[in-house]
Structures are given as C-alpha cells and as structure tokens.
Motif scaffolding. Structure first.
Motif, PDB file in Angstrom:
ATOM      1  N   GLN A  40      58.351 -55.798  62.162  1.00 28.35           N
ATOM      2  CA  GLN A  40      59.005 -56.978  62.063  1.00 28.35           C
ATOM      3  C   GLN A  40      58.652 -57.514  60.874  1.00 28.35           C
ATOM      4  N   SER A  41      57.835 -57.073  60.012  1.00 28.43           N
ATOM      5  CA  SER A  41      57.158 -57.679  58.746  1.00 28.43           C
ATOM      6  C   SER A  41      58.449 -57.836  57.627  1.00 28.43           C
ATOM      7  N   ASP A  42      59.562 -57.018  57.721  1.00 31.80           N
ATOM      8  CA  ASP A  42      60.605 -56.966  57.009  1.00 31.80           C
ATOM      9  C   ASP A  42      61.226 -58.326  56.925  1.00 31.80           C
ATOM     10  N   LYS A  43      61.281 -58.861  58.071  1.00 27.70           N
ATOM     11  CA  LYS A  43      61.776 -60.116  58.351  1.00 27.70           C
ATOM     12  C   LYS A  43      61.087 -61.257  57.677  1.00 27.70           C
ATOM     13  N   VAL A  44      59.870 -61.184  57.576  1.00 22.03           N
ATOM     14  CA  VAL A  44      59.030 -61.821  56.827  1.00 22.03           C
ATOM     15  C   VAL A  44      59.476 -62.016  55.371  1.00 22.03           C
ATOM     16  N   VAL A  45      59.290 -60.543  54.864  1.00 20.90           N
ATOM     17  CA  VAL A  45      59.579 -60.384  53.676  1.00 20.90           C
ATOM     18  C   VAL A  45      61.021 -60.924  53.225  1.00 20.90           C
ATOM     19  N   GLN A  46      62.024 -60.664  53.898  1.00 23.57           N
ATOM     20  CA  GLN A  46      63.172 -61.326  53.640  1.00 23.57           C
ATOM     21  C   GLN A  46      63.408 -62.902  53.576  1.00 23.57           C
ATOM     22  N   ALA A  47      62.512 -63.508  54.443  1.00 22.90           N
ATOM     23  CA  ALA A  47      62.521 -64.758  54.357  1.00 22.90           C
ATOM     24  C   ALA A  47      61.647 -65.518  53.226  1.00 22.90           C
ATOM     25  N   MET A  48      60.712 -64.752  53.035  1.00 22.43           N
ATOM     26  CA  MET A  48      59.978 -65.135  51.815  1.00 22.43           C
ATOM     27  C   MET A  48      60.480 -65.054  50.368  1.00 22.43           C
ATOM     28  N   GLU A  49      61.540 -64.111  50.388  1.00 18.46           N
ATOM     29  CA  GLU A  49      62.412 -63.781  49.287  1.00 18.46           C
ATOM     30  C   GLU A  49      63.540 -64.766  49.084  1.00 18.46           C
ATOM     31  N   THR A  50      63.994 -65.238  50.369  1.00 19.52           N
ATOM     32  CA  THR A  50      64.966 -66.266  50.142  1.00 19.52           C
ATOM     33  C   THR A  50      64.657 -67.497  50.407  1.00 19.52           C
ATOM     34  N   CYS A  97      53.020 -60.562  53.073  1.00 21.18           N
ATOM     35  CA  CYS A  97      54.024 -60.814  54.163  1.00 21.18           C
ATOM     36  C   CYS A  97      53.498 -60.244  55.459  1.00 21.18           C
ATOM     37  N   THR A  98      52.999 -58.933  55.118  1.00 21.35           N
ATOM     38  CA  THR A  98      52.438 -58.101  56.466  1.00 21.35           C
ATOM     39  C   THR A  98      51.360 -59.092  57.249  1.00 21.35           C
ATOM     40  N   ALA A  99      50.458 -59.520  56.499  1.00 26.06           N
ATOM     41  CA  ALA A  99      49.365 -60.322  56.950  1.00 26.06           C
ATOM     42  C   ALA A  99      49.902 -61.691  57.704  1.00 26.06           C
ATOM     43  N   LEU A 100      51.001 -62.208  57.069  1.00 25.76           N
ATOM     44  CA  LEU A 100      51.505 -63.378  57.508  1.00 25.76           C
ATOM     45  C   LEU A 100      52.327 -62.993  58.966  1.00 25.76           C
ATOM     46  N   ALA A 101      52.951 -61.963  59.076  1.00 22.57           N
ATOM     47  CA  ALA A 101      53.636 -61.588  60.272  1.00 22.57           C
ATOM     48  C   ALA A 101      52.716 -61.105  61.229  1.00 22.57           C
ATOM     49  N   ALA A 102      51.581 -60.454  60.979  1.00 27.34           N
ATOM     50  CA  ALA A 102      50.622 -60.310  62.323  1.00 27.34           C
ATOM     51  C   ALA A 102      50.172 -61.798  62.592  1.00 27.34           C
ATOM     52  N   ALA A 103      49.959 -62.699  61.474  1.00 25.01           N
ATOM     53  CA  ALA A 103      49.499 -64.106  62.073  1.00 25.01           C
ATOM     54  C   ALA A 103      50.480 -64.662  62.867  1.00 25.01           C
ATOM     55  N   LEU A 104      51.622 -64.256  62.784  1.00 20.32           N
ATOM     56  CA  LEU A 104      52.757 -65.171  63.249  1.00 20.32           C
ATOM     57  C   LEU A 104      52.973 -64.304  64.900  1.00 20.32           C
ATOM     58  N   GLY A 105      52.040 -63.245  65.121  1.00 23.46           N
ATOM     59  CA  GLY A 105      52.163 -62.592  66.518  1.00 23.46           C
ATOM     60  C   GLY A 105      53.342 -61.450  66.210  1.00 23.46           C
ATOM     61  N   LEU A 106      53.734 -61.134  65.199  1.00 21.90           N
ATOM     62  CA  LEU A 106      54.852 -60.251  65.102  1.00 21.90           C
ATOM     63  C   LEU A 106      54.252 -58.930  65.068  1.00 21.90           C
ATOM     64  N   ASP A 107      55.059 -57.926  65.348  1.00 14.77           N
ATOM     65  CA  ASP A 107      54.425 -56.616  65.272  1.00 14.77           C
ATOM     66  C   ASP A 107      54.841 -55.964  63.673  1.00 14.77           C
ATOM     67  N   TYR A 108      54.153 -54.939  63.438  1.00 14.56           N
ATOM     68  CA  TYR A 108      54.394 -54.552  61.966  1.00 14.56           C
ATOM     69  C   TYR A 108      55.799 -54.174  61.609  1.00 14.56           C
TER      70      TYR A 108
END
Ligand code: FSX
Ligand code: SF4
Ligand code: F3S
Length: 356
Positions: A37-47, A24-35
């Motif tokens: 905001q990686s929580d947002k990605v984790v939450q999205a991937m969980e739901t 999820c952290t790698a994905l957040a970086a790929a999407l141009g989010l700063d670290y």
C-alpha cells in the motif's frame, strides 16, 4: 492559497526520488499499512500539500517537543521540512518577540480553516497566571483553535491537565479541549507521548486528508487501542505468577512481572509495548521500571507510584496475586487463576470503554 506539495518541497530540498520513495515506504509502515500500500502514500505525497502548523506551548516541561524531535519513522526532520510548514513555534523558532507574534496572526489570515493547531501543556484557568505577548493564553487558545481545521493535544498536560493539574491544582490547570468548541480535538496523551505516535498523527492527516479514527476519549485508535499489559514483554511472567518483589531481588534480574511494584500496565492504554521508545529500543517496563500510567487521565493523582495499587477495577486481581506471592508450589495452577482474572478484567475494562 496554493501550497507546495510534499513532493515539491522534498525535491526543492535536494531529496532524491529514491530517498523520497524510501521516505514514503517508512511512512506507510509507521501508519500500519503493508508494503503493497506504500503506492497510496507516494501518490498522496505527490499531490497533497504541506500542512501549515502552529505549535503553541503552555504549562508544561517541554518534554513533548523533546520527544517529537526524536522521531525516527518518519524522522522529525522530514516531518518538519517536508510534510508540514511550521508557521509558528516558540521552541524551534528563530524569530522572537513582535516578529513571532505577527507570524502567528498572519496564519489566521492566510490559512484560516486549513492549519493544524498543535498544543502542548495545560491552560491555567485562573486570572493572570500566564500571558504571552501581553495576552492571556486563554484568549490565544480560543482564537487559534477556532481558526484551525483540527487541534492536536500533545501530551497528558494538554490532553487531561497533567502535572500542573495535580491536587491542589494551584493554577486551575485545564485541558485544551475546555477552550475549544467547534474544532475537532485529537488527544495524544503520554508524559510525554511516543515520538512516532506524535509524528504518525500528522502523517496520517497529510496522507489521508482527514483526522485519524478516534476512540470515545478522543485518542487515535491506531495507537491507543491496546493496554500495555496485553502487549507487555513480561506478560508471560504475570501469567505464570512470577513477580518482582523488590527492585534488587532475583526476580528483577530474571525480568519477572512488575505488578507488585505498582505497574499500571493493566489499566494503561498506550503503544509503548508495541512501538517502544528511542526508535524501538526499549520502554519503561523493559528497562525494569513499572509503568506509572503516564498516558491515562489523572495519572498524577492516581495513587502513589511504585506501590502495588489497589485501584485496579478488578480487585480480585490483587487478592490472587497475594496468594501467588505466598505459594511455594502450584505455581502453574495459580498462574492460570491469575490469567483468568486478568482476562475477566480485560472483558470488564472493554465493557467500560464502550465502543472502543
Ligand atoms: Fe506535559 Fe509536555 Fe509531561 Fe512534559 O510538553 S505531558 S509535563 S513530559 O512534556 O506537556
Ligand atoms: Fe507487564 Fe506490568 Fe502487566 Fe506485569 S503488570 S505483565 S510488567 S504490564
Ligand atoms: Fe508511560 Fe507507561 Fe508507557 S509510564 S511511557 S505509558 S510504559
């Protein structure tokens, strides 16, 4: 129909929680989010559920699939196994013949309005050029696009017609968008596109549940907002008026600007100079090859390659470069002059691009 979440699929595949978070952290970086905001990605991937994808291939060289499977951030493996459920693909599928064709039809019934249609290659508009499973590909693309939630046109062939559309375009090759009416189409041009841009577009859709913001030509702004020229590692040499005159001269060894060898970086919008290729290792210009503008509309007929091109809209740029090429002294002053026309070209170019 309830589909597995990305998290559930990863757990089922034996991915540890720790590796899931890293993904999820790698994905957040790929999407141009700063670290942060990686929580947002984790939450999205969980739901969020995995997205069903149908991948169709028409007139092309398979370079787009080749590029896709080399993605490192996120890895093609995690995209294919965790983020999406690839319901139909001609290149990677174990099934073939009627079995494969039936699988595609089932997607239309099971996931109508929910699946993403990824397409590489152009469509031959002439009669009888390409049939798959005995059906004209024009019918297939229309039917599958109408049932999709979005279409991704991967590559310059699918986006603009590509190599097959080069004069005299014997098959009447057309872009995918010509056969899509009420479904959003995302253009991801490049011949082929950068791996991480290809996976990044899908990752964005899963994370945010929406298609990415597009420019006036239908390309995701996040990846196509800059000219190669504006992020180029050789730009300082352009500004200083230092150019390679032939592929084997001293300037080439020094890494000077490739403009005089036909570099189309000044008119090409792509992320090559920022993201680079092969996991960030290099890109054509860094490796000594002028950009041929492979992500731009009509690049296949857009003048000869490797010849200083006259088609750059700001024609003054060419004139100034001649002067600089001849100048023995006054390089700094001339460099400033080139920079000035470069900047005014950028201004004009941006004006031309409207809202981008
Ligand atoms: Fe076209 Fe894709 Fe160029 Fe090839 O499949 S964009 S010819 S590199 O790869 O369609
Ligand atoms: Fe880079 Fe090409 Fe621009 Fe030179 S002309 S700075 S090589 S993009
Ligand atoms: Fe294509 Fe130019 Fe990038 S040729 S790969 S857009 S540097």
């Amino acid at each position: 129909m309830k589909r597995q979440t990305v998290f559930e699929t990863a757990m089922e595949r034996g991915v540890s929680r720790r590796d899931f978070l890293k993904m999820c952290t790698a994905l957040a970086a790929a999407l141009g989010l700063d670290y942060t905001q990686s929580d947002k990605v984790v939450q999205a991937m969980e739901t969020n559920s995995r997205v069903p994808v149908v991948w169709l291939q028409f007139q092309d060289c398979t370079g787009c699939s080749e590029s896709f499977i080399r993605s490192t951030h996120p890895t093609a493996e995690s995209v294919l196994f965790d983020f999406i459920s690839l319901e139909y693909t001609e290149v990677l599928s174990a099934a073939s013949g009627f079995q494969a064709e039936t699988a595609m039809k089932q997607v239309l019934e099971k996931y109508k309005g929910e699946y993403v249609l990824a397409v590489e290659g152009s469509i031959p508009d002439g009669e009888g050029f390409t049939n798959v499973g005995g059906i004209d590909v024009k019918e297939t693309i229309k039917e599958m696009a109408a049932g999709a939630m979005a279409v991704i046109s991967y590559g310059s062939c699918a986006s603009w017609g590509g190599i097959a559309a080069a004069e005299p375009n014997p098959t009447g090759a057309k872009p995918i968008s010509s056969y899509v009416s009420n479904t959003p189409v995302i253009l991801v041009p490049g011949c082929p596109p950068i791996s991480e841009v290809m996976t990044g577009v899908i990752a964005h859709m899963i994370t945010f549940g929406a298609i990415p913001e597009l420019d006036s030509q239908g390309r995701p702004k996040a990846f196509y907002r800059h000219r190669i020229h504006d992020k180029c590692n050789r730009r300082a040499y352009f500004d200083a008026g230092l150019f390679v005159e032939s592929f084997d001269d001293e300037g080439a060894k020094q890494g000077y600007c490739l403009y005089k060898l036909g570099c189309k970086g000044p008119t090409t919008y792509n992320a090559c100079a920022e993201m680079r290729w092969n996991g960030g290792v290099s890109y054509p210009i860094q490796s000594g090859n002028p950009c041929i503008g492979c992500s731009e509309k009509g690049f296949w007929d857009n003048g000869p390659f490797f010849v200083r091109h006259a088609k750059i809209p700001a024609s003054q740029t060419t004139a100034n470069i001649d002067k600089i090429g001849l100048a023995v002294t006054g390089v700094v002053a001339a460099g400033v002059a080139v920079h000035a026309v470069g900047t005014s070209f950028k201004k004009k170019s941006e004006d031309r691009r409207g809202d981008e």
